[in-house]
Design an enzyme around this catalytic site. Structure first.
Site, PDB file in Angstrom:
ATOM      1  N   CYS A   8       0.871  -1.186   0.000  1.00 26.46           N
ATOM      2  CA  CYS A   8       0.000   0.000   0.000  1.00 26.46           C
ATOM      3  C   CYS A   8       0.902   1.229   0.000  1.00 26.46           C
ATOM      4  O   CYS A   8       2.090   1.135  -0.335  1.00 26.46           O
ATOM      5  CB  CYS A   8      -0.985  -0.028   1.165  1.00 26.46           C
ATOM      6  SG  CYS A   8      -0.246   0.049   2.817  1.00 26.46           S
ATOM      7  N   ASN A  11       2.263   1.506   4.325  1.00 21.42           N
ATOM      8  CA  ASN A  11       2.557   0.236   5.019  1.00 21.42           C
ATOM      9  C   ASN A  11       2.269   0.309   6.519  1.00 21.42           C
ATOM     10  O   ASN A  11       2.944  -0.325   7.324  1.00 21.42           O
ATOM     11  CB  ASN A  11       4.007  -0.233   4.771  1.00 21.42           C
ATOM     12  CG  ASN A  11       4.306  -1.671   5.168  1.00 21.42           C
ATOM     13  OD1 ASN A  11       5.404  -1.995   5.594  1.00 21.42           O
ATOM     14  ND2 ASN A  11       3.334  -2.542   5.063  1.00 21.42           N
ATOM     15  N   CYS A  13      -1.480   0.908   7.378  1.00 21.69           N
ATOM     16  CA  CYS A  13      -2.918   0.616   7.506  1.00 21.69           C
ATOM     17  C   CYS A  13      -3.346  -0.643   6.734  1.00 21.69           C
ATOM     18  O   CYS A  13      -3.644  -1.673   7.331  1.00 21.69           O
ATOM     19  CB  CYS A  13      -3.762   1.798   7.033  1.00 21.69           C
ATOM     20  SG  CYS A  13      -3.561   3.286   8.045  1.00 21.69           S
ATOM     21  N   ARG A  14      -3.387  -0.544   5.400  1.00 17.54           N
ATOM     22  CA  ARG A  14      -4.005  -1.616   4.603  1.00 17.54           C
ATOM     23  C   ARG A  14      -3.112  -2.839   4.393  1.00 17.54           C
ATOM     24  O   ARG A  14      -3.555  -3.975   4.609  1.00 17.54           O
ATOM     25  CB  ARG A  14      -4.441  -1.062   3.231  1.00 17.54           C
ATOM     26  CG  ARG A  14      -5.559  -0.059   3.332  1.00 17.54           C
ATOM     27  CD  ARG A  14      -5.722   0.706   2.032  1.00 17.54           C
ATOM     28  NE  ARG A  14      -4.549   1.527   1.761  1.00 17.54           N
ATOM     29  CZ  ARG A  14      -4.319   2.188   0.628  1.00 17.54           C
ATOM     30  NH1 ARG A  14      -5.207   2.095  -0.352  1.00 17.54           N
ATOM     31  NH2 ARG A  14      -3.231   2.911   0.478  1.00 17.54           N
ATOM     32  N   SER A  15      -1.863  -2.632   3.947  1.00 13.13           N
ATOM     33  CA  SER A  15      -1.043  -3.826   3.644  1.00 13.13           C
ATOM     34  C   SER A  15      -0.632  -4.601   4.897  1.00 13.13           C
ATOM     35  O   SER A  15      -0.580  -5.838   4.841  1.00 13.13           O
ATOM     36  CB  SER A  15       0.147  -3.503   2.734  1.00 13.13           C
ATOM     37  OG  SER A  15       1.027  -2.587   3.312  1.00 13.13           O
ATOM     38  N   ASP A 125      -8.571   3.768   1.631  1.00 13.14           N
ATOM     39  CA  ASP A 125      -7.501   3.976   2.609  1.00 13.14           C
ATOM     40  C   ASP A 125      -8.071   4.525   3.915  1.00 13.14           C
ATOM     41  O   ASP A 125      -8.491   5.677   3.975  1.00 13.14           O
ATOM     42  CB  ASP A 125      -6.490   4.962   2.026  1.00 13.14           C
ATOM     43  CG  ASP A 125      -5.208   4.992   2.839  1.00 13.14           C
ATOM     44  OD1 ASP A 125      -5.234   4.548   4.013  1.00 13.14           O
ATOM     45  OD2 ASP A 125      -4.189   5.451   2.309  1.00 13.14           O
TER      46      ASP A 125
END
Ligand code: 4NP
Length: 157
Positions: A8, A11, A13-15, A125
């Site tokens: 993401c 690195n 939050c999402r990934s 996001d």
């Protein structure tokens, strides 16, 4: 061994959420010895940081471990190491393509592209939306389909 890298922007939050969810799914199918999982960001702002508190919150709630996860930036060597580089959105794809190495084995795709009829094509996001629950639902669904795909491709069924 199949190597999977989730990517993401930051690195945090999402990934890292995808990394933790996918690792748990892989462990539940007794495939931890066959599938290696990591995550990275296209940006460098948060190198060394733990996942965002919103990501930690939802992972704690779902009893999913993120122990030892620290942000790092995507590196050119990742194209040698990883078989799958899984992006969260179109911007990640653009940024990855800028540093992409001449390579004919790494599959670079967005996570939600693995879902047959996805309600979204980009993972929103939560750093900006604040909605970690919705991101969790989408990432979980994407990970489920990604694992199914990898199992089929690599005869891990
Ligand atoms: P992520 O969210 O890409 O899901 O980790 C973000 C985290 C931090 C920033 C942007 C996105 N930032 O601009 O610092």
């Amino acid at each position: 061994m199949v190597h999977v890298l989730f990517v993401c922007l930051g690195n945090i939050c999402r990934s890292p959420m995808a990394e933790a969810i996918f690792r748990k799914m892989v462990a539940e199918e007794n495939l931890s010895d066959y599938i290696h999982i990591d995550s990275a960001g296209t940006g460098s702002w948060h190198i060394g940081a733990s996942p965002h508190e919103g990501t930690r919150g939802i992972l704690d709630e779902k009893d999913i471990s993120y122990e030892g996860q620290k942000a790092r930036q995507v590196h050119v060597n990742d194209w040698d190491t990883f078989d799958y580089i899984i992006a969260m959105d179109d911007q990640n794809m653009k940024d990855l393509n800028k540093v992409r190495q001449a390579d004919n084995h790494t599959v670079v795709k967005k996570l939600l592209d693995f879902i047959p009829h996805p309600e979204e094509t980009n993972v929103p996001d939560p750093y900006f939306t604040g909605d970690f629950n919705y991101t969790y639902e989408l990432v979980s669904k994407g990970c489920k389909h990604l694992l199914q795909y990898i199992k089929e491709q690599h005869y891990l069924n």
